[in-house]
Design a protein around this motif. Structure first.
Motif, PDB file in Angstrom:
ATOM      1  N   GLY A 100      30.795  19.373 -15.527  1.00 48.15           N
ATOM      2  CA  GLY A 100      30.214  18.185 -14.922  1.00 48.15           C
ATOM      3  C   GLY A 100      28.743  18.038 -15.243  1.00 48.15           C
ATOM      4  N   LEU A 101      28.185  16.903 -14.910  1.00 43.22           N
ATOM      5  CA  LEU A 101      26.789  16.579 -15.194  1.00 43.22           C
ATOM      6  C   LEU A 101      25.996  16.406 -13.907  1.00 43.22           C
ATOM      7  CD1 LEU A 101      27.285  13.968 -18.032  1.00 43.22           C
ATOM      8  CD2 LEU A 101      25.983  16.079 -18.269  1.00 43.22           C
ATOM      9  N   ALA A 102      24.732  16.771 -13.961  1.00 44.08           N
ATOM     10  CA  ALA A 102      23.849  16.510 -12.831  1.00 44.08           C
ATOM     11  C   ALA A 102      23.583  15.008 -12.736  1.00 44.08           C
ATOM     12  CB  ALA A 102      22.531  17.264 -13.005  1.00 44.08           C
ATOM     13  N   PRO A 103      23.448  14.468 -11.518  1.00 47.30           N
ATOM     14  CA  PRO A 103      23.208  13.020 -11.347  1.00 47.30           C
ATOM     15  C   PRO A 103      21.763  12.661 -11.687  1.00 47.30           C
ATOM     16  CG  PRO A 103      23.201  14.119  -9.215  1.00 47.30           C
ATOM     17  CD  PRO A 103      23.556  15.177 -10.227  1.00 47.30           C
ATOM     18  N   MET A 104      21.498  12.499 -12.955  1.00 41.33           N
ATOM     19  CA  MET A 104      20.144  12.219 -13.416  1.00 41.33           C
ATOM     20  C   MET A 104      19.760  10.758 -13.164  1.00 41.33           C
ATOM     21  SD  MET A 104      18.726  14.909 -14.756  1.00 41.33           S
ATOM     22  CE  MET A 104      19.117  16.493 -15.475  1.00 41.33           C
ATOM     23  N   PRO A 105      18.501  10.512 -12.824  1.00 40.36           N
ATOM     24  CA  PRO A 105      18.063   9.123 -12.672  1.00 40.36           C
ATOM     25  C   PRO A 105      18.019   8.425 -14.025  1.00 40.36           C
ATOM     26  CG  PRO A 105      16.195  10.615 -12.553  1.00 40.36           C
ATOM     27  CD  PRO A 105      17.420  11.480 -12.568  1.00 40.36           C
ATOM     28  N   ALA A 106      18.227   7.131 -14.004  1.00 38.56           N
ATOM     29  CA  ALA A 106      18.151   6.357 -15.245  1.00 38.56           C
ATOM     30  C   ALA A 106      16.724   6.380 -15.780  1.00 38.56           C
ATOM     31  CB  ALA A 106      18.596   4.916 -14.987  1.00 38.56           C
ATOM     32  N   ALA A 107      16.607   6.266 -17.093  1.00 37.75           N
ATOM     33  CA  ALA A 107      15.282   6.252 -17.708  1.00 37.75           C
ATOM     34  C   ALA A 107      14.507   5.016 -17.255  1.00 37.75           C
ATOM     35  CB  ALA A 107      15.419   6.255 -19.224  1.00 37.75           C
ATOM     36  N   GLY A 137       8.971  25.594 -12.901  1.00 39.64           N
ATOM     37  CA  GLY A 137      10.232  26.089 -13.448  1.00 39.64           C
ATOM     38  C   GLY A 137      10.618  25.375 -14.725  1.00 39.64           C
ATOM     39  N   ALA A 138      10.498  24.047 -14.726  1.00 44.09           N
ATOM     40  CA  ALA A 138      10.824  23.277 -15.929  1.00 44.09           C
ATOM     41  C   ALA A 138       9.836  23.583 -17.047  1.00 44.09           C
ATOM     42  CB  ALA A 138      10.819  21.788 -15.609  1.00 44.09           C
ATOM     43  N   ALA A 139       8.563  23.695 -16.706  1.00 41.47           N
ATOM     44  CA  ALA A 139       7.550  23.976 -17.724  1.00 41.47           C
ATOM     45  C   ALA A 139       7.798  25.311 -18.409  1.00 41.47           C
ATOM     46  CB  ALA A 139       6.159  23.968 -17.087  1.00 41.47           C
ATOM     47  N   ALA A 140       8.291  26.277 -17.658  1.00 41.84           N
ATOM     48  CA  ALA A 140       8.556  27.600 -18.237  1.00 41.84           C
ATOM     49  C   ALA A 140       9.688  27.554 -19.255  1.00 41.84           C
ATOM     50  CB  ALA A 140       8.896  28.597 -17.130  1.00 41.84           C
ATOM     51  N   ARG A 141      10.577  26.565 -19.134  1.00 49.53           N
ATOM     52  CA  ARG A 141      11.733  26.482 -20.033  1.00 49.53           C
ATOM     53  C   ARG A 141      11.521  25.509 -21.190  1.00 49.53           C
ATOM     54  NH1 ARG A 141      14.179  26.142 -14.953  1.00 49.53           N
ATOM     55  NH2 ARG A 141      14.594  23.913 -15.227  1.00 49.53           N
ATOM     56  N   ILE A 142      10.429  24.752 -21.161  1.00 50.11           N
ATOM     57  CA  ILE A 142      10.208  23.716 -22.169  1.00 50.11           C
ATOM     58  C   ILE A 142       8.985  24.064 -23.010  1.00 50.11           C
ATOM     59  CG2 ILE A 142       9.693  21.273 -22.548  1.00 50.11           C
ATOM     60  CD1 ILE A 142      11.145  20.672 -19.926  1.00 50.11           C
ATOM     61  N   LEU A 164      13.301  19.613 -11.783  1.00 45.96           N
ATOM     62  CA  LEU A 164      14.480  19.556 -12.630  1.00 45.96           C
ATOM     63  C   LEU A 164      15.566  20.477 -12.084  1.00 45.96           C
ATOM     64  CD1 LEU A 164      15.015  17.907 -15.190  1.00 45.96           C
ATOM     65  CD2 LEU A 164      14.380  19.911 -16.537  1.00 45.96           C
ATOM     66  N   GLY A 165      15.172  21.637 -11.591  1.00 52.33           N
ATOM     67  CA  GLY A 165      16.130  22.580 -11.020  1.00 52.33           C
ATOM     68  C   GLY A 165      16.843  22.022  -9.800  1.00 52.33           C
ATOM     69  N   GLU A 166      16.104  21.298  -8.967  1.00 48.52           N
ATOM     70  CA  GLU A 166      16.715  20.696  -7.775  1.00 48.52           C
ATOM     71  C   GLU A 166      17.736  19.626  -8.159  1.00 48.52           C
ATOM     72  OE1 GLU A 166      13.139  21.069  -4.454  1.00 48.52           O
ATOM     73  OE2 GLU A 166      13.017  19.506  -6.001  1.00 48.52           O
ATOM     74  N   VAL A 167      17.436  18.876  -9.206  1.00 46.20           N
ATOM     75  CA  VAL A 167      18.380  17.851  -9.659  1.00 46.20           C
ATOM     76  C   VAL A 167      19.626  18.501 -10.241  1.00 46.20           C
ATOM     77  CG1 VAL A 167      18.735  15.956 -11.298  1.00 46.20           C
ATOM     78  CG2 VAL A 167      16.568  16.145 -10.068  1.00 46.20           C
ATOM     79  N   TYR A 168      19.431  19.536 -11.070  1.00 45.45           N
ATOM     80  CA  TYR A 168      20.580  20.228 -11.667  1.00 45.45           C
ATOM     81  C   TYR A 168      21.456  20.885 -10.592  1.00 45.45           C
ATOM     82  CZ  TYR A 168      19.001  19.779 -16.518  1.00 45.45           C
ATOM     83  OH  TYR A 168      18.640  19.299 -17.750  1.00 45.45           O
ATOM     84  N   ALA A 169      20.830  21.315  -9.517  1.00 42.47           N
ATOM     85  CA  ALA A 169      21.586  21.996  -8.455  1.00 42.47           C
ATOM     86  C   ALA A 169      22.611  21.068  -7.814  1.00 42.47           C
ATOM     87  CB  ALA A 169      20.640  22.536  -7.392  1.00 42.47           C
ATOM     88  N   ARG A 170      22.447  19.764  -7.977  1.00 42.36           N
ATOM     89  CA  ARG A 170      23.390  18.813  -7.406  1.00 42.36           C
ATOM     90  C   ARG A 170      24.457  18.390  -8.407  1.00 42.36           C
ATOM     91  NH1 ARG A 170      18.801  15.991  -6.102  1.00 42.36           N
ATOM     92  NH2 ARG A 170      19.576  14.179  -7.241  1.00 42.36           N
ATOM     93  N   THR A 171      24.649  19.215  -9.438  1.00 37.55           N
ATOM     94  CA  THR A 171      25.668  18.899 -10.441  1.00 37.55           C
ATOM     95  C   THR A 171      27.008  18.635  -9.769  1.00 37.55           C
ATOM     96  OG1 THR A 171      24.593  20.195 -12.166  1.00 37.55           O
ATOM     97  CG2 THR A 171      26.951  19.774 -12.435  1.00 37.55           C
ATOM     98  N   VAL A 172      27.627  17.552 -10.147  1.00 36.66           N
ATOM     99  CA  VAL A 172      28.919  17.174  -9.576  1.00 36.66           C
ATOM    100  C   VAL A 172      30.023  17.671 -10.502  1.00 36.66           C
ATOM    101  CG1 VAL A 172      30.392  15.255  -8.888  1.00 36.66           C
ATOM    102  CG2 VAL A 172      27.904  15.126  -8.524  1.00 36.66           C
ATOM    103  N   ALA A 173      30.874  18.525  -9.971  1.00 33.05           N
ATOM    104  CA  ALA A 173      31.974  19.041 -10.785  1.00 33.05           C
ATOM    105  C   ALA A 173      32.886  17.891 -11.199  1.00 33.05           C
ATOM    106  CB  ALA A 173      32.765  20.076  -9.998  1.00 33.05           C
ATOM    107  N   ARG A 174      33.274  17.882 -12.458  1.00 28.29           N
ATOM    108  CA  ARG A 174      34.125  16.814 -12.965  1.00 28.29           C
ATOM    109  C   ARG A 174      35.569  17.280 -12.987  1.00 28.29           C
ATOM    110  NH1 ARG A 174      36.495  15.407 -17.336  1.00 28.29           N
ATOM    111  NH2 ARG A 174      35.768  17.225 -18.484  1.00 28.29           N
TER     112      ARG A 174
END
Length: 310
Positions: A100-107, A137-142, A164-174
């Motif tokens: 599944g994908l994390a519910p990312m906001p639209a650009a 956290g995101a800066a350390a990975r980018i 970014l980690g908080e958004v990914y944590a809400r990944t919705v299983a597909r």
């Protein structure tokens, strides 16, 4: 069935053998193979794959688009009474499809244009420092010069107020009915993989890789920040054409970047639940695996999998 593994591990040859034996069709899980014109440097296979050459390098192909395209391809294969076999090394695409994908906001075009303009005028490391303050956290990975990921991480933080980690944590299983066996194939000795990477890059150069990048460089609509042009090998040869380094330095950088890609792929794979490993030697013979033992032992990876599946 999914055949994953680090770059230059032999997964494509294995998948082709399985497709021939199992009445299968291959679906590429590779973020470079989707682009037309990225042929030599992406080691684009001659054997038919779905999701190869489906977009122009001026486009930004996404994981969500991959999921839509892959599901359509898989459904078509099943309707033809054949077996879908996914093969590739873009682990984010695998995760998006299977988990599944994390519910990312639209650009936000206006915010994105502003961030890109600042990146060009102030330098991408300056934006990286800003991300470091907002989302460590995101800066350390980018990487500080990975403009696309920097812009997206800052955009998400500024639009949502979340990391970014908080958004990914809400990944919705597909929900899916793929019922996939996921196999990773890789040399057990890292030196074997590094040697393959080096020899393959040299072969690509002999086959005209620099001319391929030169043709892309000459296009008015391509720039180094685009995802296609950030693919390993392409980015380094583009830097050479931009007079940032010699050809010899670009080749060395390209090989190093490919080794780093393989390292990241191993990191993803080791965290994968229920993954089955096949470890090989320099001759692509099985030296260890996670499948049931046979009598006598099976040395060929494809024979091992066919024995397990039939």
């Amino acid at each position: 069935m999914c055949i994953a593994g680090p770059t230059a591990s032999g997964k494509t040859a294995l998948a082709i053998t399985l497709a021939e034996a199992l009445n299968g069709e291959l679906v590429s899980v590779d973020s470079a193979l989707v682009y037309r014109g990225l042929d030599i440097g992406s080691a684009k296979p001659d054997y038919p794959h779905h999701l190869v050459n489906i977009c122009d390098p001026s486009e930004a192909y996404s994981a969500s688009r991959f999921v839509d395209d892959a599901l359509q391809a898989i459904d078509g294969i099943a309707q033809r009474g054949r077996r879908p076999i996914l093969v590739g090394g873009t682990m984010l695409y695998y995760r998006a499809l299977l988990e599944g994908l994390a519910p990312m906001p639209a650009a936000d075009p206006e915010l994105r244009a502003e961030l890109e303009s600042r990146g060009v005028s102030e330098g991408w490391p300056a934006l990286h420092k800003e991300l470091e303050a907002l989302d460590p956290g995101a800066a350390a990975r980018i990487h500080p010069n990975h403009s696309q990921r920097l812009v997206r991480a800052l955009e998400i933080r500024l639009l949502t107020g979340e990391s970014l980690g908080e958004v990914y944590a809400r990944t919705v299983a597909r929900e899916n009915d793929l019922n996939s066996l996921v196999v990773a194939v890789a040399p057990r000795e890292r030196a074997v993989l590094h040697d393959r990477i080096s020899r393959r890059f040299d072969h690509m150069m002999d086959a005209g890789f620099l001319d391929e990048v030169r043709a892309l460089y000459a296009r008015d609509d391509l720039r180094p920040e685009l995802p296609a042009m950030r693919a390993v090998g392409y980015r380094q040869l583009w830097e050479h054409l931009d007079s940032e380094c010699s050809l010899e330095e670009a080749i060395d950088r390209g090989k190093a970047a490919t080794r780093q890609l393989a390292k990241r792929q191993f990191t993803w794979l080791r965290k994968w639940p229920d993954l089955r490993w096949i470890y090989t030697d320099a001759d692509n013979q099985v030296v260890a695996h996670d499948f049931r033992e046979s009598d006598p032992p099976i040395d060929n990876p494809s024979d091992l999998l066919l024995n397990y599946l039939t």
